[in-house]
Design an enzyme around this catalytic site. Structure first.
Site, PDB file in Angstrom:
ATOM      1  N   SER A  76       0.842  -1.191   0.000  1.00 45.10           N
ATOM      2  CA  SER A  76       0.000   0.000   0.000  1.00 45.10           C
ATOM      3  C   SER A  76       0.878   1.242   0.000  1.00 45.10           C
ATOM      4  CB  SER A  76      -0.900   0.026   1.235  1.00 45.10           C
ATOM      5  OG  SER A  76      -0.169   0.457   2.384  1.00 45.10           O
ATOM      6  N   ASP A  77       0.338   2.346  -0.479  1.00 40.05           N
ATOM      7  CA  ASP A  77       1.006   3.619  -0.229  1.00 40.05           C
ATOM      8  C   ASP A  77       0.769   3.989   1.232  1.00 40.05           C
ATOM      9  OD1 ASP A  77       2.404   6.003  -0.619  1.00 40.05           O
ATOM     10  OD2 ASP A  77       1.446   6.418  -2.533  1.00 40.05           O
ATOM     11  N   TRP A  78       1.418   5.044   1.673  1.00 39.44           N
ATOM     12  CA  TRP A  78       1.433   5.419   3.082  1.00 39.44           C
ATOM     13  C   TRP A  78       0.001   5.511   3.648  1.00 39.44           C
ATOM     14  CZ3 TRP A  78       5.851   7.191   6.076  1.00 39.44           C
ATOM     15  CH2 TRP A  78       5.533   7.686   7.337  1.00 39.44           C
TER      16      TRP A  78
END
Length: 720
Positions: free
Chosen positions: A266-268
């Site tokens: 996932s992104d942040w």
């Protein structure tokens, strides 16, 4: 290490330990690592324990060989299974040696040099202890209001795909396990993040599946086909579902249709963000949707750690889903050789020799030279060393030319423009600040006028600060700040030749600059050697060869404006038409100020004798296209010869032009060369309404020229 051994690790781990392998923590958790390996970072913010930290699978943003070695050794001491950490970071366009931003790299149209830049970035990152870089960004971009256009190579899926492949090759090489100077590549952001509504970061994306497949997916697919080991989910929705919970996107398309077997991350905090998106009531539901969708690593939330075990206990999640995610993480660690060498590549002594070395900076300079684009030149460039030149503007003495993602770069080590020009012409450079990025004062104006009056020619160094483009840096007004536009007007009144050099991360609305200046050089954020490269271009030690990989809008009201657009049933016949009931604006042209592929040189090239080997091809034939290019000027130069095709009658509407091939050719003054392209039926395929990727019989138009606007035309037919 065999899969059997990895399965042994999996069998030995408790469920909680396995889930911890799917958590990625950021550098602050490792700011202090005591002698006994005690982590004293911000665990409370995520509600996790020391035990969880000791079992975590990967770390984001820790770098430097000494630090990485310390963290890894402490981790190995505390992880009872001896499973090493993965160290990841955003090495987007350089580690310490910073290359031009990716959008500028795209303007080089130099695929091999881009690959070399990624190889150098990997070498510096690896010796500093990094294992994975979050690059390349393969998002196609059409809206310069979006600050992250700086991370893309532009608006064309074909060109983006070539660069995506090149960057993966440069980062990873051919043998990650044995080549300790390479890092694993994580392509991002999957998918279509570049289409955020209104150019506003993190915003909604809504597009048809056919558009997704034809324009937005090809560069991701190219990176994965080249062997990228990871892919990152995007923040946006696709078809109403956030990417991190989008099973159809992540499992059906990515894993099922494309056969991707690597790691998804996932992104942040993107998993937890499914709650404000409105598709998860709480973190428990977000964790459920993400693991079912196929997201392996949860970056910087505790959604997986807090809720996956209970979801398994409740019989809602099959533990096999967690096992397969953990196995992919372990396989990546094995591919990198971390089980045999947990400190892989990290070397404090070699780090001092390799980081920012002369060899690397030489390549950074070469790429900067090739990335700058000459947008306008009314016979004032190149400069003469004997001219008295006033360098004025906020970027005259600024080292802030590295760009937003240069987190390990050093503005202090970066030679600025004025200093670099002084090296070439020591006694003829005079300097004034003129204004700051967004403020102008009376003393600054007076100083600028005083300096300018002493000069034969003015060079205005203008642009955006690095914080004005990049993530979370969307702008509705993409002109230069008003203070800089005022400076241009004050200098214009002095009636002296004026050159504008632009340092920025996006195509700008150049009103107030383009029409006032005698010459405009787009330098972008050119990196560590950018000041030196721009100075050499201004003085003609090098000849500009960059070509735009993203159109410059005439006005923000046109956006999105891009070359490969569709026609309409009521097309505008010409820009000076007086017809009303056609597709047009009442107050501005339809066309961009500067089109895709555009760029000038200090010499001039002519095109003639466009010849096709046949006016008809079939499914087994190839079509040869020949054109003669001549350097009519007095200087050697590089021309980028571009080939475009239009399908005149498709099963669905087709673009007005599509880039299919290009050739870079260097010609001496007076030299001619015949350039040959080859087209086959495969070049004519596209996604039909049923998503079949095929071609249609019929007429095709072909365009060859120096950019997408100024072309020679021909036609042929495909017979099936």
């Amino acid at each position: 290490m065999s899969r059997q051994r990895l399965e042994h690790y999996l069998e030995q781990m408790t469920l909680d330990e396995k889930i911890a392998q799917l958590l990625q923590l950021a550098a602050p958790f490792y700011d202090e690592v005591g002698d006994e390996g005690q982590i004293t970072g911000p665990m409370e913010s995520l509600g996790i324990t020391v035990e969880t930290v000791h079992n975590v699978g990967s770390v984001l943003g820790v770098s430097g060989a000494e630090k990485v070695i310390s963290v890894q050794q402490s981790h190995m001491k505390n992880n009872k299974h001896g499973i090493p950490l993965l160290f990841m970071a955003d090495i987007v366009h350089g580690y310490k040696t910073i290359f031009p931003i990716p959008l500028a790299m795209g303007c080089s149209w130099d695929i091999k040099l881009a690959e070399r830049s990624a190889e150098i970035a990997a070498r510096e990152a690896a010796v500093s202890g990094i294992h994975v870089t979050f690059a390349p960004m393969a998002d196609l971009v059409r809206d310069p209001r979006w600050g992250r256009v700086m991370e893309s190579t532009g608006e064309d899926p074909y060109l983006n795909s070539l660069f995506a492949r090149a960057m993966v090759r440069g980062f990873q090489g051919s043998d990650l396990k044995n080549d300790k100077e390479r890092v694993a590549s994580c392509v991002k952001h999957f998918a279509a993040y570049g289409l955020a509504e209104g150019g506003r970061d993190y915003n909604t994306v809504d597009l048809s599946e056919r558009q997704l497949r034809e324009y937005y997916l090809p560069a991701y697919k190219a990176a994965l086909d080249e062997g990228a080991e990871l892919i990152m989910t995007s923040f946006n929705t696709i078809d109403g579902i956030p990417a991190s919970g989008n099973r159809r996107l992540m499992r059906d398309l990515l894993r099922g249709e494309w056969g991707f077997e690597g790691v998804t991350i996932s992104d942040w905090a993107a998993i937890k963000e499914m709650i404000p998106h409105g598709v998860a009531e709480d973190e428990r539901e977000a964790a459920l949707k993400a693991i079912i969708a196929g997201v392996d690593i949860d970056m910087m939330t505790s959604s997986y750690v807090h809720y996956l075990a209970q979801l398994v206990a409740d019989g809602i999640v099959d533990e096999a889903l967690i096992d397969e995610a953990v196995m992919r993480v372990l396989q990546l660690k094995e591919k990198l050789g971390l089980f045999e060498e947990p400190l892989r590549g990290a070397d404090v002594v070699a780090e001092r020799e390799i980081i920012y070395c002369e060899e690397h900076r030489k390549v950074a300079k070469e790429l900067a030279l090739k990335s700058c684009v000459l947008l306008k030149n009314n016979d004032v460039l190149p400069l003469n060393k004997n001219q008295k030149v006033a360098v004025i503007g906020p970027f005259a003495l600024s080292g802030d030319i590295l760009g937003n993602w240069s987190w390990n770069g050093s503005t202090e080590l970066t030679k600025n423009l004025a200093e670099s020009m002084k090296v070439i012409s020591p006694s003829n450079i005079i300097i004034a600040e003129g204004c700051s990025i967004d403020k102008i004062t009376e003393p600054q104006i007076h100083e600028a006028i005083k300096v300018a009056l002493k000069a034969d020619i003015l060079v205005l160094a203008l642009g955006e600060s690095s914080e004005m483009s990049g993530e979370a840096s969307s702008r509705s007004n993409i002109k230069l700040p008003e203070a800089q536009l005022q400076l241009v007007q004050f200098m214009k009144q002095l009636d002296k030749p004026m050159v504008v050099v632009l340092f920025n991360g996006r195509p700008l609305d150049l009103h107030g600059v383009y029409e006032e200046a005698n010459a405009v050089l787009e330098a972008w954020f050119p990196g560590s050697e950018g000041g030196v490269a721009v100075a050499e271009l201004l003085y003609g030690a090098a000849n500009p060869s960059g070509r735009l990989s993203m159109s410059f809008p005439y006005a923000v009201g046109q956006i999105p404006v891009y070359y490969n657009h569709f026609n309409t049933g009521r097309p505008k016949p010409s820009e000076d038409t007086t017809e009303k009931y056609v597709t047009h604006y009442l107050d501005i042209p339809n066309a961009p100020l500067l089109p895709f592929g555009y760029g000038l040189s200090y010499t001039s090239f002519t095109y003639k004798d466009l010849v096709l080997s046949s006016n008809e091809i079939n499914e087994t034939d190839s079509l040869q296209i020949k054109v003669k290019i001549t350097n009519e000027g007095k200087l050697s130069g590089v021309e980028t010869v571009q080939l475009y095709i239009r399908d005149v009658s498709g099963e669905v509407v087709r673009p007005m032009k599509e880039l299919k091939a290009f050739r870079k050719v260097e010609l001496a003054p007076g030299q001619s060369r015949e350039i040959t392209f080859e087209i086959t039926e495969e070049h004519l395929r596209y996604y039909h309404s049923d998503f079949s990727f095929t071609s249609d019989s019929g007429r095709f138009e072909l365009f060859v020229g120096p950019n997408s606007r100024d072309t020679m035309n021909a036609a042929f037919r495909l017979k099936k």
